[in-house]
Design a protein around this motif. Structure first.
Motif, PDB file in Angstrom:
ATOM      1  N   TYR A 249     -42.809   7.447 -79.259  1.00  0.00           N
ATOM      2  CA  TYR A 249     -43.551   7.210 -78.024  1.00  0.00           C
ATOM      3  C   TYR A 249     -42.678   6.496 -76.984  1.00  0.00           C
ATOM      4  N   LEU A 250     -41.966   5.465 -77.406  1.00  0.00           N
ATOM      5  CA  LEU A 250     -41.113   4.726 -76.462  1.00  0.00           C
ATOM      6  C   LEU A 250     -40.028   5.630 -75.878  1.00  0.00           C
ATOM      7  N   TRP A 251     -39.451   6.465 -76.721  1.00  0.00           N
ATOM      8  CA  TRP A 251     -38.388   7.361 -76.250  1.00  0.00           C
ATOM      9  C   TRP A 251     -38.954   8.434 -75.325  1.00  0.00           C
ATOM     10  N   PHE A 252     -40.157   8.920 -75.607  1.00  0.00           N
ATOM     11  CA  PHE A 252     -40.812   9.889 -74.739  1.00  0.00           C
ATOM     12  C   PHE A 252     -41.076   9.298 -73.356  1.00  0.00           C
ATOM     13  N   ARG A 253     -41.570   8.069 -73.328  1.00  0.00           N
ATOM     14  CA  ARG A 253     -41.843   7.439 -72.034  1.00  0.00           C
ATOM     15  C   ARG A 253     -40.559   7.164 -71.258  1.00  0.00           C
ATOM     16  N   HIS A 254     -39.469   6.959 -71.973  1.00  0.00           N
ATOM     17  CA  HIS A 254     -38.201   6.619 -71.311  1.00  0.00           C
ATOM     18  C   HIS A 254     -37.442   7.859 -70.842  1.00  0.00           C
ATOM     19  N   THR A 255     -37.495   8.944 -71.622  1.00  0.00           N
ATOM     20  CA  THR A 255     -36.674  10.119 -71.319  1.00  0.00           C
ATOM     21  C   THR A 255     -37.479  11.369 -70.966  1.00  0.00           C
ATOM     22  N   GLY A 256     -38.762  11.414 -71.350  1.00  0.00           N
ATOM     23  CA  GLY A 256     -39.561  12.612 -71.141  1.00  0.00           C
ATOM     24  C   GLY A 256     -39.470  13.613 -72.273  1.00  0.00           C
ATOM     25  N   PHE A 257     -38.662  13.333 -73.300  1.00  0.00           N
ATOM     26  CA  PHE A 257     -38.531  14.229 -74.442  1.00  0.00           C
ATOM     27  C   PHE A 257     -39.509  13.822 -75.535  1.00  0.00           C
ATOM     28  N   LEU A 258     -40.304  14.797 -76.014  1.00  0.00           N
ATOM     29  CA  LEU A 258     -41.271  14.511 -77.067  1.00  0.00           C
ATOM     30  C   LEU A 258     -40.609  14.377 -78.434  1.00  0.00           C
ATOM     31  N   GLN A 259     -39.388  14.859 -78.554  1.00  0.00           N
ATOM     32  CA  GLN A 259     -38.602  14.645 -79.758  1.00  0.00           C
ATOM     33  C   GLN A 259     -37.518  13.619 -79.444  1.00  0.00           C
ATOM     34  N   ILE A 260     -37.049  12.942 -80.481  1.00  0.00           N
ATOM     35  CA  ILE A 260     -36.078  11.868 -80.256  1.00  0.00           C
ATOM     36  C   ILE A 260     -34.689  12.481 -80.123  1.00  0.00           C
ATOM     37  N   VAL A 261     -34.312  12.803 -78.903  1.00  0.00           N
ATOM     38  CA  VAL A 261     -32.994  13.343 -78.604  1.00  0.00           C
ATOM     39  C   VAL A 261     -32.028  12.177 -78.457  1.00  0.00           C
ATOM     40  N   GLN A 262     -30.920  12.236 -79.178  1.00  0.00           N
ATOM     41  CA  GLN A 262     -29.959  11.135 -79.178  1.00  0.00           C
ATOM     42  C   GLN A 262     -29.399  10.894 -77.766  1.00  0.00           C
ATOM     43  N   PRO A 263     -29.196   9.637 -77.380  1.00  0.00           N
ATOM     44  CA  PRO A 263     -28.629   9.338 -76.053  1.00  0.00           C
ATOM     45  C   PRO A 263     -27.291  10.031 -75.822  1.00  0.00           C
ATOM     46  N   SER A 264     -26.455  10.104 -76.863  1.00  0.00           N
ATOM     47  CA  SER A 264     -25.142  10.734 -76.710  1.00  0.00           C
ATOM     48  C   SER A 264     -25.287  12.214 -76.368  1.00  0.00           C
ATOM     49  N   VAL A 265     -26.312  12.883 -76.920  1.00  0.00           N
ATOM     50  CA  VAL A 265     -26.539  14.302 -76.633  1.00  0.00           C
ATOM     51  C   VAL A 265     -26.926  14.487 -75.165  1.00  0.00           C
ATOM     52  N   ILE A 266     -27.815  13.631 -74.674  1.00  0.00           N
ATOM     53  CA  ILE A 266     -28.245  13.719 -73.270  1.00  0.00           C
ATOM     54  C   ILE A 266     -27.059  13.489 -72.342  1.00  0.00           C
ATOM     55  N   ALA A 267     -26.243  12.479 -72.647  1.00  0.00           N
ATOM     56  CA  ALA A 267     -25.094  12.158 -71.790  1.00  0.00           C
ATOM     57  C   ALA A 267     -24.065  13.294 -71.803  1.00  0.00           C
ATOM     58  N   LYS A 268     -23.804  13.861 -72.979  1.00  0.00           N
ATOM     59  CA  LYS A 268     -22.815  14.936 -73.069  1.00  0.00           C
ATOM     60  C   LYS A 268     -23.283  16.197 -72.351  1.00  0.00           C
ATOM     61  N   ARG A 269     -24.556  16.540 -72.506  1.00  0.00           N
ATOM     62  CA  ARG A 269     -25.058  17.741 -71.812  1.00  0.00           C
ATOM     63  C   ARG A 269     -25.044  17.536 -70.309  1.00  0.00           C
ATOM     64  N   THR A 270     -25.370  16.334 -69.862  1.00  0.00           N
ATOM     65  CA  THR A 270     -25.307  16.048 -68.426  1.00  0.00           C
ATOM     66  C   THR A 270     -23.889  16.199 -67.913  1.00  0.00           C
ATOM     67  N   ALA A 271     -22.917  15.740 -68.706  1.00  0.00           N
ATOM     68  CA  ALA A 271     -21.512  15.875 -68.304  1.00  0.00           C
ATOM     69  C   ALA A 271     -21.103  17.343 -68.249  1.00  0.00           C
ATOM     70  N   ARG A 272     -21.478  18.115 -69.275  1.00  0.00           N
ATOM     71  CA  ARG A 272     -21.112  19.544 -69.284  1.00  0.00           C
ATOM     72  C   ARG A 272     -21.752  20.283 -68.113  1.00  0.00           C
ATOM     73  N   ASN A 273     -22.967  19.891 -67.758  1.00  0.00           N
ATOM     74  CA  ASN A 273     -23.641  20.538 -66.632  1.00  0.00           C
ATOM     75  C   ASN A 273     -22.932  20.299 -65.310  1.00  0.00           C
ATOM     76  N   ASN A 274     -22.118  19.282 -65.254  1.00  0.00           N
ATOM     77  CA  ASN A 274     -21.431  18.946 -64.007  1.00  0.00           C
ATOM     78  C   ASN A 274     -19.945  19.301 -64.026  1.00  0.00           C
ATOM     79  N   LEU A 275     -19.534  20.083 -65.030  1.00  0.00           N
ATOM     80  CA  LEU A 275     -18.207  20.686 -64.984  1.00  0.00           C
ATOM     81  C   LEU A 275     -18.229  21.827 -63.971  1.00  0.00           C
TER      82      LEU A 275
END
Length: 758
Positions: A249-275
């Protein structure tokens, strides 16, 4: 004008959110109905019928009678809801006028124009509103709605309506229908997709929470969020029974993901999206730093006190709770600090919290997964199966690997003792995946949490077994599924004697495993659903940029034509290829209205050319993910669809077969459909991938995903098993059946999941 009747709550009728939920189920929402039936069709209702027909809908008789009693403002509210859902008010003007005829644009024209804008005094031409000089004898400017060099549009145009060859029948929904939908969503046996989750949020905001058993942890998070938003934190805390629930629940409220997606995964995908393909144009490092900053945890004392109370009131022992926290230990350490739990644990009445923190920090607990792995390494089957039988769900998830590790007979025998405790959705998932899992040298398509679909190599232990043993393993899984579901259906009491199964359901996969991450505002479809193409033309569309100021924002629509030995891509580089034509590359959006791109696909030409598939994709060429609220999909009709010669507009809502609205914030590239050329069918598929262009797409991964969808158990097959277990006779007509399962019933995906009885 019809006089207003006081007994109908017209403010509710005008609530566009509730109408949106109804439209997703191919219905119109009217909160109350009247028994009065007028023989005269009043003008507002007649006008709505005509206008809805232009959008590709018609009303059934009960709905028309109820709409006939509404005043004009309420009728207009219904029409506005449909216009908004079908994006009628957006700007659908492409870059090229009459783009179904080639403009003769060549790459050399772009090089000449680039040089001309450096040495302006040496060239004669036309200076456009964007500031670019277009030299004479390059681009035919009379054919463009904007700048052909930079892709900035200047003009807008009106859409077509009424070209569709088939109407979608609308039915009547009342408050009772809405509350039934709410209960179905809450009790769904599978995780909700983005459309269902959005509908649940809307319904929870308008209706009280019914007293039902919530079917999934992810659904529970949406319920808790709704209660917390209403100031009912104490009531919300009653649903949080474990550390996993609280963290989710805390992670959903913080990130919007209903599953617990690791912070490193979110950061890496954001970086790849901006290549970026252009050197120096990327912003990967800056975007990654910004993503990490957004993920930092910050909580006030009031919020922290509520969470500390939730943890302190959990019914679990400190050792059990700490063991459940162990798999996400790093995230829990961050939350313990951010929520000041150590400070709150010293307060009177917080003794359970204090004990938990002591056990957790000093690791005074045993890890179940560690004991299991030790038993496996020692090849201690008795201990390993004993541990797995303590957690039947984990046993199901590890069943394939344990069959290869310990052998088929011993593993299935141990699993058979607890198969009755395994959720039906897990049994169905096992049955779906077994066919491909036990194939030697066949990679699998998997989607990690927060990631994109990727290939993984087959289990190396498969090489130990000959073909007949691997086939026996897959058959053994299927037999376990059939026997378990047969027993569960047989145990259900029923007074029915006959059952009808719509033939459409034999092609509809059961909704489990593959969930859509983006919203379908029209009647939603299950991943893998096949849409027939009635004519010989498919038109892809994409619209983005509404409600945004003018700026460079380059989204690309592409179609990859796959042959036996080659692939051709119709996109901004090649506007015209065999069997496909693009409307022109737009790289900037106008003020507030947005812009559009199209691709026409000629099925007859592709069949003659020997094409296998046409893959529909959209990508964010600009830095970042696909623009939020971008709308994409496809149209088709028995009749040829028009392209406006003056504006190039080619969008007709009556021809829309399926559309998707982007809500997932990490998607860089998206496959949203695959045209099976020989079958003349479009497979609804949502598969995210990394990369600025369609060239980044892995066709091998796509083929594995299609094979995975093809292997899934269909709704019709499960209904046949139900009929067999309950001794029901399958009849050919719905009106002759005690239980009728039609394509209209299947629109409520949450209701379909109730077949997965536990």
């Amino acid at each position: 004008m019809i006089e207003r009747r006081a007994h109908l709550p017209y403010a509710t009728i005008m609530n566009k959110q509730l109408q949106t939920v109804a439209i997703r189920h191919q219905a119109v929402y009217l909160p109350e109905t009247s028994a009065c039936v007028s023989k005269t069709l009043r003008e507002p209702a007649a006008g709505l019928a005509v206008n809805l027909a232009k959008l590709g809908f018609r009303m059934d008789e009960p709905l028309l009678h109820q709409v006939n009693q509404l005043p004009a403002p309420a009728v207009l509210a219904v029409y506005d809801a449909f216009r908004e859902t079908l994006q009628v008010n957006r700007n659908w003007t492409p870059l090229v006028k009459g783009w179904d005829q080639p403009t003769g644009e060549k790459r050399a024209h772009h090089w000449v124009t680039a040089i001309a804008n450096i040495f302006r005094e040496d060239f004669e031409g036309t200076t456009l509103a964007c500031g670019h000089l277009i030299p004479d004898h390059t681009f035919p400017l009379e054919r463009y709605n904007g700048c052909p060099f930079c892709g900035t549009p200047f003009e807008t145009g009106k859409i077509f309506t009424g070209q569709g060859s088939a109407y979608k029948l609308l039915t009547l929904w009342t408050d009772a229908s809405m509350q039934t939908a709410l209960r179905d969503l809450l009790t769904s046996k599978t995780a909700l997709d983005a459309t269902q989750a959005d509908s649940l949020r809307i319904l929870l905001a308008h209706y009280p929470l019914p007293d039902v058993a919530i079917g999934m942890k992810e659904t529970l998070m949406l319920v808790i969020a709704a209660l917390a938003a209403a100031g009912k934190q104490k009531e919300a805390g009653k649903f949080l029974q474990s550390p996993g629930d609280i963290l989710r629940y805390l992670w959903f409220r913080h990130t919007g993901f209903l599953q617990i997606v690791q912070p490193s995964v979110i950061a890496k995908r954001t970086a790849r999206n901006n290549l970026h393909l252009m050197p120096g144009a990327g912003k990967a490092q800056k975007a990654q730093a910004a993503a990490k900053a957004r993920l930092k945890l910050k909580y006030g004392r009031k919020e922290a006190r509520v969470v500390a109370g939730w943890i302190n009131e959990m019914p679990l022992s400190a050792e059990t709770a700490a063991e459940q926290m162990h798999p996400k230990r790093e995230i829990w350490v961050r939350y313990i600090r951010a929520l000041r739990l150590a400070e709150f644990s010293h307060r009177p009445g917080m003794e359970k919290l204090e004990r938990l923190l002591h056990v957790f920090y000093h690791r005074k607990y045993e890890v179940w997964a560690g004991k299991l792995e030790t038993a496996r390494i020692r090849y201690d089957a008795t201990t390993a199966f004993g541990l797995l039988q303590e957690r039947p769900g984990q046993f199901a998830r590890a069943l394939f690997s344990n069959m290869l590790w310990f052998g088929k007979e011993e593993t299935l025998q141990a699993f058979g003792r607890v198969k009755g405790q395994v959720p039906a959705r897990l049994l169905l998932t096992l049955n779906n995946y077994a066919e491909n899992y036990f194939v030697l040298k066949m990679p699998r398509a998997v989607k990690p949490l927060g990631g994109t679909t990727m290939q993984v190599k087959p289990n190396q232990l498969l090489a130990l077994y000959p073909d007949e043993q691997r086939e026996a393993m897959a058959k053994g899984i299927e037999q376990v599924f059939i026997e378990t579901m047969f027993d569960r259906y047989a145990a259900q009491p029923t007074a029915s004697r006959t059952l009808f199964i719509d033939p459409v359901l034999q092609m509809m996969p059961m909704p489990v495993g593959e969930r859509s991450e983006n919203v379908q505002d029209l009647p939603s479809a299950l991943m893998g659903t096949r849409f027939p193409v009635p004519g010989n033309q498919v038109r892809l569309f994409m619209q983005w940029g509404k409600h945004l100021p003018a700026q460079p924002l380059d989204m690309d629509l592409s179609a990859g034509i796959v042959y036996e030995r080659k692939t051709e891509i119709c996109n901004y580089v090649r506007l015209n290829i065999t069997g496909a034509r693009h409307s022109g590359d737009i790289r900037a959006i106008p003020n507030w209205t947005g812009t559009a791109e199209y691709i026409d696909i000629d099925l007859d030409v592709l069949q003659k050319a020997g094409a296998r598939y046409a893959v529909f994709t959209c990508n964010a060429y600009s830095n970042g993910a696909i623009s939020p609220n971008l709308v994409t999909g496809w149209m088709n009709s028995v009749h040829s669809m028009k392209v406006d010669a003056d504006t190039g507009v080619a969008y007709d809502p009556s021809c829309v077969q399926h559309q998707v609205r982007i809500t997932q914030s990490l998607t860089k590239g998206l496959i949203f459909g695959v045209l099976d050329v020989s079958a003349g069918e479009i497979i609804w598929l949502e598969q995210a991938f990394d990369g600025q262009t369609a060239h980044s797409l892995s066709l091998k991964t796509l083929e594995l995903q299609l094979a995975k969808l093809q292997a899934r158990t269909t709704v019709g097959r499960l209904l046949e098993l139900k009929a067999q277990a309950q001794g029901l006779t399958i009849v050919q007509e719905a009106q002759d059946a005690d239980e009728a399962y039609t394509k209209e019933w299947a629109r409520n995906i949450a209701a379909v999941t109730q077949l997965l009885t536990d």
